[in-house]
Design an enzyme around this catalytic site. Structure first.
Site: not given
Ligand code: RAM
Length: 895
Positions: A474, A478, A480, A544, A760
């Site tokens: 994604d 960060r 993630e 997803w 984002e």
């Molecule tokens: C965020 C992510 C991603 C997304 C989810 C649902 O944390 O960065 O982009 O798919 O949420």
């Protein structure tokens, strides 16, 4: 040497000039001259080149030899197939080199010359692993501890003919042999669902070895294996202890072989990398560096003996995708000083990778590099959106002259770097930002007369580079950086225009299936690093988890790769069955959904006062994706000849659409959610009865007008917004949205804030220059870049006919003009060769140049109704479309 190249060029040139069909780009399993093929029946592809028009392949012949033995002679096979022909010779053997040749007969009676390439096999049977898994056995070797290193010296006492290394790790490895780095891949073996699927890589090390004493050195970092992953601070997800598995096979000139493997004769020591972690970065102390540790003469008497590990070898497979490599090098465009007096380097581009720095100082001096994507309004580095990721590289100098540092087992997502610890004036030349990403080959090019659209294309491409790090992530900055399925799903088609991502996704999809739940649900991130967290539920989320169905099919459409659909089919089917089970009376209206994630909300930014939030009912969205999934399953089952399933899915699809109409639509065709996304999805997936589609388009356009030509879509609506408008004749509105430059829109980040990647959120930085909620604000997230495929498909006008000619065997060239563009050029290196479409408007004249590769055909649709003015060169065509074979074509027409 030079003479040879000239001669070769001359021969090629004369052959092509005389109309001879030539072959180029020979690949095996999508890779050129691979050396570590692990599949038993690899697939061969080649491209035809000819200066003539209408060239097609009529027949081919393949020969494969190992040494002098012919292991496969296909004979002349009458077929147009020039991609993915499966090996059908005698069984391949492990650790061998094969030379393969192909020639073709074209439809014009010409035979090509033989073209030659090679491939090497890896270990085709898991019992061929003679190596033992080893660990350092050092106390300091923990996730927050010191990176260990390993070494082994050995004697090669005969003349070496060739040598190959097969290696993988639990953790990330970097190998040196006799003081030289082995290979040019980084962060190997990459990231997979390590507990179920681990890849090894193959290296040709013939040139690194020498007769006599040799030594091997290995660094073994924590990497994704045990660094914390996800924002819940979970470490050691796959295990606490890392391990190395190494096998070298030396072939001597006398025909004998020798194997050097990891075992308890290896030694271990702490390295100078005192800390290394994915999110936080790396700490190195050059004073501790044991130089030449991989040279045979090094004294390792103080090193300890490694320990053997009983990790399995039976699930290890040869890597099928391109490794991560270094790509662009960027120099700082400015040295800035923040209001607090901090020194900041600006590399001018948000990217993922690291900085290589060369410095001179005293022993014990510490240089600290902190990586951020943005500066705030005042010019202060913005750390908050990294959440808990430290994203730092910290180096202690040894004081020995000029010292060069770069990390080994981490990456950063950044444009700016705060530099601490340099005394005196900073020299920007000492710093180089290096982009690291999977070595996917660039295939697409796209340009228009509008500089902002070009910047958008550049930002899409950079966000792809920043997030194709062995796994489609994604974001790269960060805490993630996970393989979010939804992001990959919405972006997959665009990704396939910019780069060849067939192997990249094929590898990731293996993990989609591996991590799939027993009930068929697909986790939201793959590899499922969120195991055991809130987000690890046995449910599927529309858009997803659907990546499991959509992406394999998109790879078939883009690359003609049927095998990926074949391999994934059980997983695809299991997921559709999961959705069927979750649905009641054909309505998917239960369970957790992300739905139209991050769509426009009034409370987000003050950009559009008085406008309504664009929230689309979660289950309305899910129902559209239920139909989308089912439709793909019909196509996949058709492709694989599963007739019964085709029928079953066809009747399911009808019921799913009916259920949609009953539940979410009024009799006159109004949807329960009056949002752009609701109408876009309903139109895209043909959810509405035909007689109610025109009114839905009107409602959609009205809605867009109501927002003064701004989009309000989230992750799931955005990819289909412009395609739906174009399909239903409102290309004018699609272009208006594309060119909109105030929030929310694609160009707002570029126009208002000079964005260099896709954000984002539509307002990751708000119109007033403040930031969105730092808990979820990335500046490098490719999802909204999913408009890219519409740009190639509609502006340049390049697409493939899905049903009769996936993978651009049958091409559509259909440029649609608009947005005051005066020119557009697009090209795509397909599996058949280069397709290009380039147009310009001069004095109300539309001029179109098209190139169609050999062994394909294209249907060209002209963007004018004045068909009497359409000319190919001088000849009047008098038709709105023309189907052509391969070749270059020039058209002119009035608009
Ligand atoms: C965020 C992510 C991603 C997304 C989810 C649902 O944390 O960065 O982009 O798919 O949420």
């Amino acid at each position: 040497m030079k003479k040879h190249i000239l001669l070769l060029l001359f021969t090629c040139f004369t052959m092509i000039a005389f109309g001879q069909t030539e072959l180029r780009n020979l690949t095996v399993e999508n890779l050129s001259n691979p050396i570590g093929i692990g599949v038993k029946t690899p697939r061969f592809s080649w491209k035809l080149v000819s200066s003539k028009r209408n060239v097609k392949q009529a027949a081919y012949e393949i020969q494969v030899k190992e040494g002098k033995n012919t292991v496969w002679a296909s004979g002349k096979v009458a077929s147009e197939a020039s991609i993915f022909t499966k090996y059908a010779g005698s069984p391949l053997v492990s650790n061998a080199k094969y030379i393969w040749q192909v020639r073709v007969w074209d439809n014009q009676g010409k035979t090509s010359k033989w073209a030659t390439a090679s491939f090497g096999t890896a270990l085709l049977h898991s019992n061929e692993w003679k190596a033992t898994w080893i660990g350092s056995g050092l106390k300091s070797d923990t996730v927050n501890g010191v990176v260990p290193m390993f070494r082994k010296s050995f004697l090669a006492n005969k003349k070496i003919a060739s040598a190959k290394v097969y290696v993988t790790s639990r953790g990330l490895y970097e190998v040196q042999i006799n003081g030289k780095r082995m290979g040019d891949s980084y962060l190997s073996p990459g990231w997979t669902s390590y507990d179920k699927h681990l890849q090894y890589q193959t290296y040709d090390v013939s040139n690194l070895l020498s007769e006599g004493k040799n030594a091997i050195g290995v660094l073994l970092g924590s990497g994704w294996y045990r660094s914390r992953l996800g924002w819940e601070n979970k470490q050691n997800i796959y295990g606490k202890e890392t391990g190395l598995l190494f096998q070298m096979v030396i072939k001597y000139a006398d025909g004998t072989t020798e194997t050097v493997v990891s075992d308890t004769s290896w030694k271990a020591s702490n390295s100078h990398i005192t800390y290394s972690e994915i999110y936080n970065g790396e700490v190195q102390d050059a004073r501790l560096e044991q130089k030449n540790y991989s040279v045979a003469s090094f004294d390792d008497s103080k090193w300890s003996t490694v320990v053997s590990k009983d990790f399995p070898t039976n699930y290890i497979t040869a890597a099928i995708n391109e490794p991560i490599r270094k790509h662009e090098n960027l120099k700082p465009i400015a040295v800035l000083t923040s209001p607090k007096g901090e020194t900041i380097l600006d590399f001018g581009q948000n990217l993922a990778g690291w900085v290589k720095v060369s410095v001179q100082g005293k022993a014990g001096d510490i240089i600290k590099l902190s990586h951020v994507e943005m500066l705030d309004k005042k010019g202060t580095p913005y750390f908050e959106n990294l959440r808990s990721a430290k994203a730092q590289a910290i180096y202690t100098l040894s004081g020995n002259g000029i010292e060069t540092f770069e990390p080994h087992f981490t990456t950063f997502g950044f444009r700016y770097v705060k530099v601490e610890g340099i005394t005196g004036k900073i020299n920007p030349d000492d710093f180089t930002a290096i982009a690291l990403y999977s070595d996917i080959k660039k295939t697409g090019a796209f340009e228009t007369s509008n500089a902002y659209i070009n910047k958008l294309q550049s930002n899409i491409r950079w966000s792809q580079r920043g997030n194709f790090l062995d796994v489609p992530t994604d974001c790269p900055q960060r805490d993630e950086r996970l393989g979010w399925t939804g992001d990959a799903e919405v972006f997959s088609r665009t990704a396939a225009y910019n780069f060849n991502v067939d192997q990249f996704f094929a590898k990731w999809l293996i993990d989609v299936a591996a991590d799939q739940k027993e009930n068929g649900a697909v986790p939201f991130v793959i590899p499922n690093a969120l195991k055991g967290s809130f987000f690890d539920m046995p449910v599927g989320a529309a858009g997803w988890s659907d990546a499991s169905i959509i992406i394999p099919y998109n790879m078939y459409v883009s690359f003609g790769d049927k095998e990926v659909v074949e391999r994934q089919y059980p997983s695809m089917k299991a997921y559709l069955n999961y959705v069927r089970g979750a649905a009641k009376n054909d309505l998917w209206n239960t369970g957790f959904q992300f739905a139209d994630w991050l769509s426009y909300r009034v409370d987000d930014s003050k950009g559009m006062i008085g406008m309504k939030s664009a929230i689309t009912d979660n289950y309305l969205v899910a129902q559209c994706f239920y139909a989308y999934n089912t439709e793909i399953m019909i196509k996949a089952a058709t492709l694989l000849g599963k007739t019964d399933e085709v029928q079953e899915y066809q009747s399911l699809l009808e019921r799913v659409k009916k259920a949609f109409q009953t539940e979410y639509m009024t009799a006159s065709g109004k949807l329960i959610s009056e949002t752009q996304t609701a109408y876009i999805l309903a139109l895209q997936f043909d959810m509405l009865p035909e007689n109610l589609r025109a009114q839905a388009v009107e409602r959609l356009v009205k809605n867009i007008e109501g927002y003064e030509y701004h989009l309000t879509t989230g992750f799931l609506g955005t990819p289909f917004l412009n395609p739906v408008l174009t399909r239903f004749g409102r290309n004018d509105v699609a272009y208006k949205l594309l060119l909109q430059d105030t929030y929310p829109s694609w160009l707002y980040p570029i126009k208002a804030h000079g964005a260099t990647t896709i954000w984002e959120r539509w307002d990751s930085m708000k119109p007033d220059g403040t930031f969105q909620d730092p808990s979820m604000t990335s500046f490098n997230h490719y999802a909204y870049g999913a408009v890219g495929d519409w740009m190639y498909r509609t502006i340049a006008g390049i697409d493939t006919k899905e049903a009769e000619g996936a993978g651009y065997k049958s091409i559509i060239i259909k440029p649609e003009i608009g947005g005051n563009l005066t020119y557009a050029k697009g090209s795509l290196e397909t599996n058949y060769g280069l397709v290009s479409s380039s147009w310009r408007i001069e004095n109300n004249k539309f001029i179109l140049d098209v190139e169609v590769p050999a062994n394909t055909n294209a249907t060209i649709e002209f963007p004018t109704n004045k068909i009497e003015t359409i000319k190919e060169n001088k000849a009047v065509l008098n038709a709105k479309t023309k189907t052509v074979g391969s070749g270059k074509y020039h058209f002119e027409m009035e608009l």
